[in-house]
Design a protein around this motif. Structure first.
Motif, mmCIF file in Angstrom:
data_model
loop_
_atom_site.group_PDB
_atom_site.id
_atom_site.type_symbol
_atom_site.label_atom_id
_atom_site.label_comp_id
_atom_site.label_asym_id
_atom_site.label_seq_id
_atom_site.Cartn_x
_atom_site.Cartn_y
_atom_site.Cartn_z
ATOM 1 N N TRP A 99 0.808 -1.221 0.000
ATOM 2 C CA TRP A 99 0.000 0.000 0.000
ATOM 3 C C TRP A 99 0.843 1.274 0.000
ATOM 4 O O TRP A 99 0.290 2.362 -0.069
ATOM 5 C CB TRP A 99 -0.940 0.006 1.211
ATOM 6 C CG TRP A 99 -1.726 -1.262 1.345
ATOM 7 C CD1 TRP A 99 -1.666 -2.146 2.373
ATOM 8 C CD2 TRP A 99 -2.667 -1.797 0.416
ATOM 9 N NE1 TRP A 99 -2.510 -3.210 2.152
ATOM 10 C CE2 TRP A 99 -3.144 -3.018 0.954
ATOM 11 C CE3 TRP A 99 -3.151 -1.380 -0.825
ATOM 12 C CZ2 TRP A 99 -4.074 -3.817 0.294
ATOM 13 C CZ3 TRP A 99 -4.075 -2.185 -1.479
ATOM 14 C CH2 TRP A 99 -4.531 -3.376 -0.924
ATOM 15 N N THR A 103 -3.202 6.086 2.282
ATOM 16 C CA THR A 103 -4.012 6.053 3.494
ATOM 17 C C THR A 103 -5.162 5.071 3.321
ATOM 18 O O THR A 103 -5.498 4.674 2.202
ATOM 19 C CB THR A 103 -4.575 7.442 3.815
ATOM 20 O OG1 THR A 103 -5.501 7.826 2.772
ATOM 21 C CG2 THR A 103 -3.463 8.479 3.926
ATOM 22 N N THR A 104 -5.769 4.716 4.427
ATOM 23 C CA THR A 104 -6.892 3.774 4.384
ATOM 24 C C THR A 104 -8.009 4.294 3.498
ATOM 25 O O THR A 104 -8.575 3.546 2.685
ATOM 26 C CB THR A 104 -7.413 3.521 5.808
ATOM 27 O OG1 THR A 104 -6.358 2.978 6.603
ATOM 28 C CG2 THR A 104 -8.571 2.541 5.796
ATOM 29 N N ASN A 105 -8.346 5.569 3.622
ATOM 30 C CA ASN A 105 -9.427 6.144 2.812
ATOM 31 C C ASN A 105 -9.093 6.093 1.330
ATOM 32 O O ASN A 105 -9.965 5.824 0.489
ATOM 33 C CB ASN A 105 -9.700 7.581 3.240
ATOM 34 C CG ASN A 105 -10.451 7.659 4.559
ATOM 35 O OD1 ASN A 105 -11.067 6.685 4.991
ATOM 36 N ND2 ASN A 105 -10.395 8.803 5.208
ATOM 37 N N GLU A 106 -7.839 6.357 0.971
ATOM 38 C CA GLU A 106 -7.443 6.331 -0.439
ATOM 39 C C GLU A 106 -7.550 4.923 -1.014
ATOM 40 O O GLU A 106 -8.005 4.730 -2.147
ATOM 41 C CB GLU A 106 -6.005 6.840 -0.580
ATOM 42 C CG GLU A 106 -5.841 8.333 -0.356
ATOM 43 C CD GLU A 106 -4.376 8.758 -0.367
ATOM 44 O OE1 GLU A 106 -4.106 9.896 -0.780
ATOM 45 O OE2 GLU A 106 -3.514 7.942 0.026
ATOM 46 N N PRO A 140 -1.680 -0.125 6.090
ATOM 47 C CA PRO A 140 -1.519 1.264 5.661
ATOM 48 C C PRO A 140 -0.887 2.110 6.770
ATOM 49 O O PRO A 140 -0.939 1.747 7.951
ATOM 50 C CB PRO A 140 -2.963 1.714 5.374
ATOM 51 C CG PRO A 140 -3.702 0.451 5.105
ATOM 52 C CD PRO A 140 -3.080 -0.585 5.979
ATOM 53 N N ASP A 142 -1.800 4.738 8.184
ATOM 54 C CA ASP A 142 -2.704 5.270 9.206
ATOM 55 C C ASP A 142 -3.612 4.193 9.791
ATOM 56 O O ASP A 142 -4.658 4.495 10.373
ATOM 57 C CB ASP A 142 -3.559 6.400 8.622
ATOM 58 C CG ASP A 142 -4.490 5.916 7.513
ATOM 59 O OD1 ASP A 142 -4.214 4.829 6.938
ATOM 60 O OD2 ASP A 142 -5.473 6.609 7.212
ATOM 61 N N SER A 143 -3.239 2.928 9.636
ATOM 62 C CA SER A 143 -4.078 1.827 10.102
ATOM 63 C C SER A 143 -4.310 1.900 11.608
ATOM 64 O O SER A 143 -3.430 2.285 12.371
ATOM 65 C CB SER A 143 -3.415 0.488 9.751
ATOM 66 O OG SER A 143 -4.227 -0.589 10.140
#
Length: 448
Positions: A99, A103-106, A140, A142-143
């Protein structure tokens, strides 16, 4: 691993988004057909995928220092949830830092851009994304302990009907959260393993089953009196809807014949609804339901035709092994003619010819079965099953051309290309594509 300056996941996202029409981006973690099977118990919180009692009056971790009074601590094991997978890097060929800095959202947004509509996403793309989502990797950057990416990965697999991989991925989590168990419970309902799921539900204090699920599991275990008492309690506490009450009442009492007790079908049928309706003798066809429901008609309780049609839906997108389709096609002689029965007949005639080892018989049976598979968009599972066997036969003419195409659609596409002498501009291009060298090849059309 950057590809032309992009992290690997963004490169995949760009390719997949370009290959499929864009659609509405709805949260992958909010599948609208999931049953409300479990809830977090009151006065609890979910940390690291595990439900724990809330402690609102916790003492500060450090007193009298420069640090804030309260620190939010996330264990390393919890943070690694998003990196869990079934396939090691040695198997997938993907890097450990799959990854990158995404980020998680991406990453979830990249998944949402893939159109999973039937007939839109090709088997090769579906297989690629499935491998991507089952890969072990670093989480990721920001996990968190919530495991949002893992949940999104599970939801994508469920949406594509890949229930067994989704269940296996959930099992990699040491202490599945309420949201993960909810998904595994529904998958169990659709695959006929609900007995084990009910046992796990009642043996896990971290999970609070809703009343409809309690009633179902108690009855499933044979404790009908406790199930009836639970239903009456739910009615008294106003904890179930009138529709749930009517369906569960009919489920608990098979002798009830009053058609007024049958609830109207909801706009979104859940796996629990489906199993209850099946139990009372009013099973709902799965053709118009989400793809995952097709697994419910693979069970022995379904008719042969329903099993075949369900297997074809799932095999079309690579959600089940082609061998499942082979077993069902070969189970018995066709019961009639037309539609799926003509396909079964063509398949059985071809299989008989192939087993005979007679190239002439295969050459006669191959064109009609290939046309039948193409009409049903089942060329890839057919090729996976028979490419190697066809490659061993000395076929000529139309049969050799079809066998070449079968080989290109299989995992042995490079060997098929090396063994074929091009007979057209298109074949020259396809052979070059399979070899990974298009030098001197002219694309025959705009798609090429």
């Amino acid at each position: 691993m950057p590809i032309k300056g992009k992290p690997l996941f963004l490169a995949f996202g760009a390719v997949l988004a370009a290959a499929t029409p864009s659609g509405a981006e709805t949260p992958l973690s909010a599948i609208d057909w999931l049953s409300h099977s479990v809830t977090a118990p009151a006065g609890t919180r979910v940390i690291g995928g595990k439900t724990e009692p809330k402690a609102p009056d916790e003492a500060p971790i450090v007193k009298g220092g420069a640090l804030p009074e309260k620190l939010s601590v996330i264990g390393l094991e919890a943070r690694l949830i998003d990196g869990l997978g079934l396939l090691p890097t040695a198997t997938t060929g993907f890097p450990q830092n799959l990854w990158g800095l995404g980020t998680t959202n991406e990453i979830i947004a990249a998944l949402q851009r893939i159109d999973t509509s039937p007939g839109v996403i090709l088997p090769a793309l579906s297989g690629l994304v499935t491998t991507l989502l089952l890969a072990e990797s670093d989480p990721p950057v920001d996990s968190t302990a919530e495991g949002r990416l893992l949940l999104a990965r599970v939801d994508w697999l469920l949406t594509m009907g890949a229930l067994d991989p989704a269940i296996a991925l959930i099992k990699t989590v040491p202490s599945p959260s309420v949201d993960l168990f909810r998904r595994s419970f529904d998958a169990a309902l659709l695959t006929g393993t609900e007995a084990d799921a009910c046992d796990q539900l009642f043996s896990s204090p971290d999970l609070a089953p809703t009343f409809p699920v309690r009633v179902f599991c108690l009855a499933r275990s044979g404790d009908w009196n406790a199930a009836a008492l639970t239903l009456r309690t739910a009615e008294a506490l106003n904890q179930i809807t009138p529709e749930e009450d009517a369906l569960l009442s009919r489920f608990l009492d098979p002798d009830v014949a009053d058609e007024s007790l049958l609830p109207p079908l909801a706009s979104s049928i859940t796996p629990l609804d489906w199993r209850l309706m099946e139990a009372v003798g009013d099973a709902i066809g799965t053709n118009a339901l989400p793809l995952a429901f097709a697994h419910a008609e693979l069970m022995e309780t379904a008719g042969w035709k329903a099993q075949i049609e369900a297997a074809e839906r799932l095999a079309r997108v690579g959600a089940i092994a082609p061998q499942v389709l082979l077993t069902l096609y070969s189970e018995r002689l066709p019961a009639a003619s037309g539609g799926v029965w003509d396909r079964v007949d063509a398949f059985q005639r071809f299989e008989t010819a192939l087993n005979s080892g007679d190239p002439g018989a295969v050459a006669k049976a191959l064109p009609p079965v290939w046309q039948s598979m193409a009409n049903a968009e089942l060329e890839v599972p057919f090729s996976t099953l028979f490419a190697r066997d066809l490659a061993r036969l000395p076929l000529t003419g139309e049969a050799a051309t079809i066998a070449f195409r079968v080989g290109l659609l299989s995992a042995n596409y490079e060997a098929a290309a090396l063994a074929r002498k091009a007979e057209s501009q298109r074949e020259t291009f396809l052979i070059g594509l399979a070899k990974g060298d298009l030098t001197g090849a002219t694309p025959p059309d705009s798609l090429s």
